[in-house]
Scaffold this active site. Structure first.
Site, PDB file in Angstrom:
ATOM      1  N   ASP A  32       0.862  -1.171   0.000  1.00 54.04           N
ATOM      2  CA  ASP A  32       0.000   0.000   0.000  1.00 54.04           C
ATOM      3  C   ASP A  32       0.906   1.232   0.000  1.00 54.04           C
ATOM      4  OD1 ASP A  32      -2.442   1.367   0.251  1.00 54.04           O
ATOM      5  OD2 ASP A  32      -2.454   1.233   2.416  1.00 54.04           O
ATOM      6  N   ASP A  64      -7.987  -8.700   5.651  1.00 47.35           N
ATOM      7  CA  ASP A  64      -9.126  -8.562   6.555  1.00 47.35           C
ATOM      8  C   ASP A  64      -9.782  -7.191   6.519  1.00 47.35           C
ATOM      9  OD1 ASP A  64      -6.794  -7.390   7.933  1.00 47.35           O
ATOM     10  OD2 ASP A  64      -8.196  -7.129   9.583  1.00 47.35           O
TER      11      ASP A  64
HETATM   12  P1  IMP Z   1       1.888  -0.512   3.781  1.00 44.55           P
HETATM   13  O1  IMP Z   1       2.957  -0.442   4.834  1.00 44.55           O
HETATM   14  O2  IMP Z   1       1.056   0.739   3.753  1.00 44.55           O
HETATM   15  O3  IMP Z   1       2.388  -0.884   2.424  1.00 44.55           O
HETATM   16  O4  IMP Z   1       0.880  -1.543   4.366  1.00 44.55           O
HETATM   17  C1  IMP Z   1       0.608  -2.721   3.907  1.00 44.55           C
HETATM   18  C2  IMP Z   1      -0.306  -3.420   4.891  1.00 44.55           C
HETATM   19  O5  IMP Z   1      -1.541  -2.694   5.094  1.00 44.55           O
HETATM   20  C3  IMP Z   1      -0.687  -4.735   4.322  1.00 44.55           C
HETATM   21  O6  IMP Z   1       0.198  -5.723   4.716  1.00 44.55           O
HETATM   22  C4  IMP Z   1      -2.091  -4.948   4.874  1.00 44.55           C
HETATM   23  O7  IMP Z   1      -2.009  -5.587   6.118  1.00 44.55           O
HETATM   24  C5  IMP Z   1      -2.652  -3.562   5.046  1.00 44.55           C
HETATM   25  N1  IMP Z   1      -3.527  -3.199   3.909  1.00 44.55           N
HETATM   26  C6  IMP Z   1      -3.258  -2.294   2.941  1.00 44.55           C
HETATM   27  N2  IMP Z   1      -4.251  -2.198   2.046  1.00 44.55           N
HETATM   28  C7  IMP Z   1      -5.188  -3.093   2.448  1.00 44.55           C
HETATM   29  C8  IMP Z   1      -6.478  -3.496   1.915  1.00 44.55           C
HETATM   30  O8  IMP Z   1      -6.966  -3.017   0.871  1.00 44.55           O
HETATM   31  N3  IMP Z   1      -7.133  -4.448   2.611  1.00 44.55           N
HETATM   32  C9  IMP Z   1      -6.648  -5.018   3.750  1.00 44.55           C
HETATM   33  N4  IMP Z   1      -5.451  -4.691   4.267  1.00 44.55           N
HETATM   34  C10 IMP Z   1      -4.729  -3.730   3.632  1.00 44.55           C
END
Ligand code: IMP
Ligand code: MG
Length: 174
Positions: free
Chosen positions: A101, A157
């Site tokens: 994300d 989730d």
């Molecule tokens: P980042 O550090 O922002 O890249 O976060 C990634 C984490 O956020 C992932 O491992 C997920 O646990 C959570 N996440 C991000 N987008 C989603 C989504 O659309 N649905 C569920 N969990 C998400």
């Protein structure tokens, strides 16, 4: 409460792509042993299917992190379940995530794992939401690039629910 959901990637599409990624990783490592490092909890389902389709020497380690959005939106990653240096040092590591994300989790984990002196670190994610990046990050293996949508299922989730769905879906807010 029951949310309305819509399937985005069905079971057959998921399994087909996972087989392709397993083969791609196998070919890249050319017979060398690989340690799949699964990021709990979301990546559990993906890791299991990836490893079941991986036809080569491999082992499994798990790490757990939590990400928090600070009030000033800087974001903060906390390590909840650490790795052991002896399981990482000198080894070929493939970090397995459910989704990228902002990119903060992967950036944190790559740096964390590099401190344990692995032979190499590669990154693998089932889903990639490129439009949401806050820190620059590109995974080595990407299952599917998706739009900026909140997705559930297959490990992902919504309030700890829906991880058990065998497909990826969108929560509809109507
Ligand atoms: P980042 O550090 O922002 O890249 O976060 C990634 C984490 O956020 C992932 O491992 C997920 O646990 C959570 N996440 C991000 N987008 C989603 C989504 O659309 N649905 C569920 N969990 C998400
Ligand atoms: Mg995750």
């Amino acid at each position: 409460m029951k949310e309305k959901i819509q399937i985005l990637i069905n079971e057959e599409e998921l399994q087909k792509r996972i087989k392709e990624i397993a083969l791609e990783i196998k070919n890249d490592f050319n017979g060398e042993e690989v340690v799949f490092c699964s990021v709990l909890k979301g990546a559990v389902f993906f890791t299991v299917d990836l490893m079941k389709n991986y036809d080569g020497d491999c082992s499994l380690e798990c790490v757990r992190v939590s990400s928090y959005e600070g009030e000033n939106s800087t974001g903060k990653i906390t390590l909840k379940i650490p790795l052991k240096k002896e399981n990482i040092e000198g080894k070929n590591i493939v970090i397995v995530e459910d989704i990228v994300d902002t990119g903060r989790t992967f950036k944190y984990l790559v740096e964390y794992i590099k401190d344990f002196n692995p032979k190499c670190v590669k990154t693998c994610t089932l889903l990639d939401k490129k439009a949401r990046r806050v820190v620059q990050f590109d995974a080595d293996y990407v299952g599917f690039s998706i739009d900026d949508l909140f997705v559930i299922g297959y490990g992902l989730d919504y309030d700890e629910k829906y991880r058990n769905l065998p497909y990826i879906a969108i929560v509809k807010n109507d």
